[in-house]
Design a protein around this motif. Structure first.
Motif, PDB file in Angstrom:
ATOM      1  N   SER A 178      31.737  56.562 -24.700  1.00  0.00           N
ATOM      2  CA  SER A 178      30.995  55.605 -25.527  1.00  0.00           C
ATOM      3  C   SER A 178      31.919  54.539 -26.076  1.00  0.00           C
ATOM      4  O   SER A 178      31.581  53.356 -26.111  1.00  0.00           O
ATOM      5  N   VAL A 179      33.093  54.982 -26.521  1.00  0.00           N
ATOM      6  CA  VAL A 179      34.033  54.020 -27.103  1.00  0.00           C
ATOM      7  C   VAL A 179      34.434  52.989 -26.054  1.00  0.00           C
ATOM      8  O   VAL A 179      34.446  51.788 -26.308  1.00  0.00           O
ATOM      9  N   THR A 180      34.732  53.481 -24.855  1.00  0.00           N
ATOM     10  CA  THR A 180      35.136  52.550 -23.811  1.00  0.00           C
ATOM     11  C   THR A 180      34.003  51.585 -23.477  1.00  0.00           C
ATOM     12  O   THR A 180      34.203  50.387 -23.321  1.00  0.00           O
ATOM     13  N   ARG A 181      32.795  52.147 -23.398  1.00  0.00           N
ATOM     14  CA  ARG A 181      31.666  51.299 -23.056  1.00  0.00           C
ATOM     15  C   ARG A 181      31.464  50.251 -24.130  1.00  0.00           C
ATOM     16  O   ARG A 181      31.175  49.094 -23.843  1.00  0.00           O
ATOM     17  N   GLY A 182      31.628  50.642 -25.367  1.00  0.00           N
ATOM     18  CA  GLY A 182      31.418  49.738 -26.484  1.00  0.00           C
ATOM     19  C   GLY A 182      32.497  48.664 -26.592  1.00  0.00           C
ATOM     20  O   GLY A 182      32.204  47.506 -26.827  1.00  0.00           O
ATOM     21  N   PHE A 183      33.738  49.079 -26.408  1.00  0.00           N
ATOM     22  CA  PHE A 183      34.817  48.141 -26.736  1.00  0.00           C
ATOM     23  C   PHE A 183      35.496  47.535 -25.526  1.00  0.00           C
ATOM     24  O   PHE A 183      36.083  46.467 -25.609  1.00  0.00           O
ATOM     25  N   VAL A 184      35.484  48.203 -24.412  1.00  0.00           N
ATOM     26  CA  VAL A 184      36.179  47.646 -23.251  1.00  0.00           C
ATOM     27  C   VAL A 184      35.130  47.153 -22.254  1.00  0.00           C
ATOM     28  O   VAL A 184      34.712  45.989 -22.304  1.00  0.00           O
ATOM     29  N   SER A 185      34.696  48.033 -21.391  1.00  0.00           N
ATOM     30  CA  SER A 185      33.643  47.626 -20.467  1.00  0.00           C
ATOM     31  C   SER A 185      33.062  48.880 -19.843  1.00  0.00           C
ATOM     32  O   SER A 185      33.748  49.902 -19.720  1.00  0.00           O
ATOM     33  N   SER A 186      31.808  48.814 -19.475  1.00  0.00           N
ATOM     34  CA  SER A 186      31.174  50.028 -18.960  1.00  0.00           C
ATOM     35  C   SER A 186      31.727  50.400 -17.595  1.00  0.00           C
ATOM     36  O   SER A 186      31.572  51.510 -17.123  1.00  0.00           O
ATOM     37  N   LYS A 187      32.395  49.451 -16.947  1.00  0.00           N
ATOM     38  CA  LYS A 187      32.966  49.764 -15.630  1.00  0.00           C
ATOM     39  C   LYS A 187      34.207  50.629 -15.755  1.00  0.00           C
ATOM     40  O   LYS A 187      34.631  51.273 -14.806  1.00  0.00           O
ATOM     41  N   MET A 188      34.789  50.597 -16.951  1.00  0.00           N
ATOM     42  CA  MET A 188      36.059  51.288 -17.135  1.00  0.00           C
ATOM     43  C   MET A 188      35.890  52.749 -17.535  1.00  0.00           C
ATOM     44  O   MET A 188      36.855  53.499 -17.575  1.00  0.00           O
ATOM     45  N   THR A 189      34.656  53.168 -17.855  1.00  0.00           N
ATOM     46  CA  THR A 189      34.509  54.489 -18.466  1.00  0.00           C
ATOM     47  C   THR A 189      35.076  55.608 -17.592  1.00  0.00           C
ATOM     48  O   THR A 189      35.803  56.464 -18.069  1.00  0.00           O
ATOM     49  N   ASP A 190      34.762  55.576 -16.314  1.00  0.00           N
ATOM     50  CA  ASP A 190      35.228  56.673 -15.468  1.00  0.00           C
ATOM     51  C   ASP A 190      36.745  56.669 -15.359  1.00  0.00           C
ATOM     52  O   ASP A 190      37.386  57.720 -15.385  1.00  0.00           O
ATOM     53  N   ALA A 191      37.303  55.469 -15.261  1.00  0.00           N
ATOM     54  CA  ALA A 191      38.761  55.368 -15.185  1.00  0.00           C
ATOM     55  C   ALA A 191      39.384  55.996 -16.424  1.00  0.00           C
ATOM     56  O   ALA A 191      40.371  56.737 -16.340  1.00  0.00           O
ATOM     57  N   VAL A 192      38.781  55.724 -17.573  1.00  0.00           N
ATOM     58  CA  VAL A 192      39.331  56.261 -18.812  1.00  0.00           C
ATOM     59  C   VAL A 192      39.238  57.790 -18.811  1.00  0.00           C
ATOM     60  O   VAL A 192      40.189  58.482 -19.151  1.00  0.00           O
ATOM     61  N   VAL A 193      38.091  58.309 -18.384  1.00  0.00           N
ATOM     62  CA  VAL A 193      37.911  59.767 -18.368  1.00  0.00           C
ATOM     63  C   VAL A 193      39.008  60.437 -17.554  1.00  0.00           C
ATOM     64  O   VAL A 193      39.655  61.387 -17.989  1.00  0.00           O
ATOM     65  N   PHE A 194      39.226  59.907 -16.346  1.00  0.00           N
ATOM     66  CA  PHE A 194      40.221  60.560 -15.499  1.00  0.00           C
ATOM     67  C   PHE A 194      41.643  60.281 -15.967  1.00  0.00           C
ATOM     68  O   PHE A 194      42.532  61.115 -15.808  1.00  0.00           O
ATOM     69  N   GLY A 195      41.816  59.110 -16.594  1.00  0.00           N
ATOM     70  CA  GLY A 195      43.129  58.810 -17.194  1.00  0.00           C
ATOM     71  C   GLY A 195      43.466  59.848 -18.245  1.00  0.00           C
ATOM     72  O   GLY A 195      44.577  60.388 -18.286  1.00  0.00           O
ATOM     73  N   VAL A 196      42.468  60.151 -19.085  1.00  0.00           N
ATOM     74  CA  VAL A 196      42.693  61.139 -20.141  1.00  0.00           C
ATOM     75  C   VAL A 196      43.029  62.501 -19.528  1.00  0.00           C
ATOM     76  O   VAL A 196      43.934  63.198 -19.973  1.00  0.00           O
ATOM     77  N   LEU A 197      42.324  62.847 -18.477  1.00  0.00           N
ATOM     78  CA  LEU A 197      42.583  64.134 -17.810  1.00  0.00           C
ATOM     79  C   LEU A 197      44.049  64.221 -17.377  1.00  0.00           C
ATOM     80  O   LEU A 197      44.737  65.202 -17.648  1.00  0.00           O
TER      81      LEU A 197
END
Ligand SMILES: Nc1ncnc2c1ncn2[C@@H]1O[C@H](COP(=O)(O)OP(=O)(O)OP(=O)(O)O)[C@@H](O)[C@H]1O
Ligand SMILES: [Mg+2]
Lengths: 271, 233
Positions: free
Chosen positions: A232-251
């Motif tokens: 949600s944070v990524t979608r809100g502040f960065v872009s909705s295209k980045m959400t999956d990248a962020v998830v796997f980055g965190v992993l």
């Protein structure tokens, strides 16, 4: 959703690639019952839980059990096969185009001037209830002990009188039932379903389970929460295209810092 | 009580147990002795249903258990303390005991737990500890206690003295003798032949998967050949 994943993994050390697709089946099941037969939402969801639990047991009996003694790699490959199979079957029956799913948590609540769907608090409350119930089941019941015993040493568990097959079936039933519950919440917040949705979902549930420490129930919850919030944070502040990248980055980040996960025990075991 | 007739067990192409027969009668302590790799554990695992024999018959209390599922035997009164103790390391001591009584009711387990704690005060002291953190001797006590939880008719033990200091070995064998005197029938697998013979009534000697000798334990202790081969002269 991660709960079911973590549970199945915890007991039989199988990375169940088909988990996401069971979530998908759960979603279609609920949707179909509601749109075709006009079944009330709650009953549709309950039916879906029951259906997925049976499906989970069936998949285990047909696809995994005969291979159990051949080691993990063949199970892993089979799981991918089951995943593709479920996707294609659903695609055949319901076609590939996305279907609309009506959120059945009607209404919204306003906190501090912002509107939230009631689905969010409902998700959190029900998840906490389920987590508590699961923890109690695994920690304090005879079945829960048997599950842990099978996961640690299935041979010795048999010597104690544990029927390993039925324990594993039970685990699959619970894990898949949880997948169905997860699917209902997913659909209420994303309102669209399609046959391939399971892949990404399964991956995310897996990431959540790894994040929290695989095999750990509160860990899976925590991991799920992190991913949800992160998305949600990524979608809100960065872009909705980045959400999956962020998830796997965190992993990747978590695996580098603490390989056993946030709440996992450091068993130093190689998968 | 237990009778094993002409079993042959293979691991792939390895013929680990060759035409082995033996029996254990009610109230006896019987020991199987033999060097590393003689096939002792394989025999116990076959009786327990974890492995299958290609031939022959295994009967327990008059029932043919040759092809019974391993998990059903606990309920019939057969228990197996496996080689290397195999306690559930991530569980607490108490949970391990409860696993031992998995097939029994809560009330039975409560009573059985009390008995185990009485027999093994050390186990009681550690009852809330994670079992993996116990010392080797404590783990062996726990493994024995766990086996007793199922109120077994026949206890099979695979090298209970393995890796223990001499004092503890003495203690374990003392317990084995007590259990037998209290009415348990025991099938004991050991490499420590001298100790095993000192508690057993009868003995079978195994060599590379075959029974090469069967006799009363006392006679064997006197036998010169056996002394040379298994008792260090
Ligand atoms: N899982 C296995 N796969 C292949 N061969 C095995 C296996 N387990 C045991 N064996 C072989 O079977 C034979 C008998 O082994 P077993 O473990 O029964 O011996 P043992 O008498 O218990 O020895 P020890 O005193 O060392 O415990 C050995 O030659 C061993 O190498
Ligand atoms: Mg052995």
């Amino acid at each position: 959703m991660a709960l079911g994943y973590s549970m199945v993994y915890g007991v039989i050390k199988l990375i169940n690639f088909a988990h996401g697709d069971i979530i998908m089946v759960g979603a279609y099941c609920t949707w179909y019952m509601m749109s075709r037969f006009g079944v009330p939402a709650l009953f549709a969801a309950l039916f879906s839980v029951f259906f997925c639990a049976s499906l989970g047991v069936l998949i285990e009996k047909i696809a995994y059990k005969p291979l159990r003694k051949y080691g993990r790699l063949s199970l892993l490959v089979t799981a991918i096969g089951v995943s593709l199979f479920l996707q294609n079957v659903v695609q055949l029956i319901f076609k590939a185009d996305p279907r609309m799913f009506t959120n059945f948590f009607k209404g919204a609540i306003t906190i501090g001037g912002r509107q939230f769907s009631t689905a969010t608090p409902a998700t959190i409350i029900i998840s906490v209830i389920i987590m508590t119930a699961l923890t109690l089941l695994v920690k304090y019941t005879s079945m829960g002990r048997a599950m842990r015993a099978v996961s640690e040493d299935d041979e010795t568990a048999q010597l104690m009188g544990v029927n390993v097959s039925s324990t594993i079936s039970f685990t699959f039933a619970v894990g898949s039932g949880l997948a169905a519950i997860g699917s209902v919440f997913y659909c209420c917040s994303y309102s669209q379903i399609q046959p391939t949705m399971g892949s990404m979902l399964g991956l995310k549930a897996f990431v959540a389970a790894v994040l929290g420490g695989i095999g750990s129930i509160p860990g899976a919850m925590l991991g799920g929460l992190c991913i949800g919030v992160g998305e949600s944070v990524t979608r809100g502040f960065v872009s909705s295209k980045m959400t999956d990248a962020v998830v796997f980055g965190v992993l990747i980040a978590v695996l580098l810092i603490k390989p056993s996960g946030i709440l996992g025990r450091g068993s130093g075991e190689k998968v | 009580m237990l009778s094993v007739e002409n079993i042959n067990v293979y691991y792939g192409s390895i013929h680990a147990v060759k035409d082995v027969s033996f029996e254990v009668r009610q109230g006896e302590t019987v020991t199987l002795i033999g060097a590393n790799g003689a096939g002792k554990s394989t025999i116990l695992r076959t009786v327990s249903g974890l492995l299958r024999s290609k031939t022959g018959r295994i009967t327990f209390l008059g029932n043919d258990i040759s092809s019974a599922d391993a998990y059903k035997l606990a309920g019939m009164g057969l228990t197996h303390v496996p080689e290397g103790r195999r306690i559930f390391r991530h569980m607490t001591v108490r949970e391990n005991l409860d696993m031992g009584g998995y097939i029994r009711s809560k009330e039975d387990n409560k009573r059985a737990r009390r008995d185990v704690y009485e027999r093994f005060p050390r186990v009681r002291e550690r009852k809330d500890q994670i079992a993996g953190t116990l010392s080797g001797g404590e783990q062996q006590m726990l493994a024995l206690g766990r086996a007793l939880m199922s109120a077994p008719r026949l206890i099979m033990m695979d090298e209970p003295s393995m890796g223990l200091a001499p004092v503890l070995v003495q203690q374990i064998f003392g317990i084995i003798r007590e259990l037998n005197e209290a009415g348990a029938t025991i099938l004991l697998v050991e490499q420590n032949a001298r100790m095993a013979l000192s508690v057993a009534h009868r003995c079978y000697v195994l060599e590379t998967g075959r029974v090469v000798m069967a006799s009363d334990a006392g006679d064997l202790l006197e036998d010169d050949g056996v002394k040379k081969a298994y008792l260090g002269g």
